[in-house]
Write an enzyme that holds these catalytic residues in place. Structure first.
Site, PDB file in Angstrom:
ATOM      1  N   THR A  11       0.837  -1.206   0.000  1.00 44.88           N
ATOM      2  CA  THR A  11       0.000   0.000   0.000  1.00 44.88           C
ATOM      3  C   THR A  11       0.869   1.252   0.000  1.00 44.88           C
ATOM      4  OG1 THR A  11      -0.078  -0.110   2.396  1.00 44.88           O
ATOM      5  CG2 THR A  11      -1.925  -1.081   1.230  1.00 44.88           C
ATOM      6  N   SER A 250       5.255   6.106  10.058  1.00 41.16           N
ATOM      7  CA  SER A 250       4.395   5.469   9.072  1.00 41.16           C
ATOM      8  C   SER A 250       4.820   5.859   7.672  1.00 41.16           C
ATOM      9  CB  SER A 250       2.946   5.867   9.304  1.00 41.16           C
ATOM     10  OG  SER A 250       2.770   7.189   8.849  1.00 41.16           O
ATOM     11  N   LYS A 251       4.126   5.209   6.719  1.00 39.02           N
ATOM     12  CA  LYS A 251       4.424   5.451   5.316  1.00 39.02           C
ATOM     13  C   LYS A 251       4.156   6.914   4.953  1.00 39.02           C
ATOM     14  CE  LYS A 251       3.214   0.714   4.271  1.00 39.02           C
ATOM     15  NZ  LYS A 251       2.343  -0.272   3.690  1.00 39.02           N
ATOM     16  N   ARG A 252       3.355   7.588   5.786  1.00 35.65           N
ATOM     17  CA  ARG A 252       3.024   8.984   5.472  1.00 35.65           C
ATOM     18  C   ARG A 252       4.235   9.903   5.566  1.00 35.65           C
ATOM     19  NH1 ARG A 252      -1.455   7.257   7.946  1.00 35.65           N
ATOM     20  NH2 ARG A 252      -0.722   7.846   9.982  1.00 35.65           N
TER      21      ARG A 252
END
Ligand code: GLU
Length: 323
Positions: A11, A250-252
């Protein structure tokens, strides 16, 4: 033969938290001479992007990890990508349905919020489903099915299960405390809980090592193993990596992705060195490769609480705060 796995969802780009878990799962198997499997968890295709699949594999290899079975190397337990395993989930669903474990749920999102009872214990991170649709009559089900395609829920057993975690120890929990859970969404997508159990069973995984955020899924997964007549694996839930302020990375935050670090000139050995230090396997940050850590790997040395990246770690990996 011990068999472990790393099961990323494509994702987004692999971030330091995922890399931490991947290195630990790899070390756990390599330190006992077991097999290591890579499985891509792209069951929820709307959230996954196919270009991340190749990227995640490349990042893992760049870090110094390898796998005995996986989408690119094949193996006897494939396919290793969930989007290619739908017949397996269908068969498991059928088995559960025939055995009477499933029921259709017609609740809307709004109703779910309304009827949800207070979060409970181990499952405190989400509201509990009240079981409202469990007791509908066949006639009521038939009438509602005219209006709406239902999701399918698994009847969580009202019987304590024991979660054996190699790091956390033994926890006894009643799966019903978390409520009945969805195994197939109304849009037809199989749930993570079902897919992960079917895959780990089919791939003969003996050791599941993953992030502590998934600890609350273990009792549900054990109930699914039992309902499917399969033996559950042992679990190891490793701590999450948090930043200097205690927030989960996180990926953010792009700068905490392996790709961004690599682009800004950080060496793979530097990242693995920080991971080893954060895990408690080394006393200081020293560049190292995963294979150099195999002999030193010792689960009992791993921290149980979230591991914090201090300013020094962040600076060494060129991770910046983005907010
Ligand atoms: N695919 C899940 C994730 O990326 C991991 C599932 C598991 O390890 O059980 O968070």
């Amino acid at each position: 033969m011990r068999r472990g796995r790393f099961a990323p969802s494509p994702t987004g780009e692999l971030h330091i938290g995922n890399a931490f878990t991947a290195v630990m799962a790899w070390l756990q198997m390599r330190s006992v001479g077991g097999d290591f499997v890579l499985r891509i968890e792209d069951i929820d295709e709307a959230r996954c992007r196919s270009h991340y699949v190749a990227q995640v594999m490349e990042d893992l290899r760049w870090l110094g990890l390898d796998w005995d079975e996986g989408p690119d190397v094949g193996g006897a337990h494939g396919p290793y990508q969930q989007s290619a395993r739908l017949p397996e989930y269908e068969a498991a669903l059928h088995q559960l349905q025939v055995a009477g474990y499933l029921y259709p749920c017609f609740c809307s999102r709004a109703e779910l919020v309304q009827v949800a009872s207070a979060p409970h214990g181990l499952f405190a991170d989400e509201p509990r489903y009240s079981g409202r649709c469990r007791h509908l009559t066949e006639a009521q089900r038939g009438a509602r099915a005219q209006q709406k395609r239902p999701s399918l829920r698994f009847c969580a057993p009202d019987k304590e299960v024991v979660v054996l975690d190699r790091l956390i120890g033994e926890t006894r929990v009643n799966p019903l405390d978390g409520g009945d859970f969805i195994v197939r969404r109304a849009d037809g997508v199989f749930s993570y809980q079902l897919a992960v159990v079917v895959d780990d069973a089919a791939m003969e995984i003996t050791d599941v090592l993953r992030g502590a955020d998934l600890f609350s899924s273990a009792p549900r997964q054990i109930s699914l193993y039992q309902a499917l007549g399969r033996r559950p694996p042992t679990f190891t839930h490793v701590p999450l990596v948090v930043d200097a302020k205690g927030r989960r990375l996180s990926k953010r935050n792009r700068s905490s992705t392996v790709r961004a670090m690599r682009e800004s000139g950080v060496a793979a050995e530097e990242i693995v060195g920080v991971i080893s230090y954060l895990a408690g396997l080394s006393d200081s940050i020293r560049p190292t490769s995963p294979s150099e850590l195999v002999e030193r790997f010792d689960l009992t040395r791993l921290h149980k609480r979230p591991v914090q990246m201090d300013e020094l770690c962040m600076r060494r990996l060129k991770i910046y705060e983005t907010f």
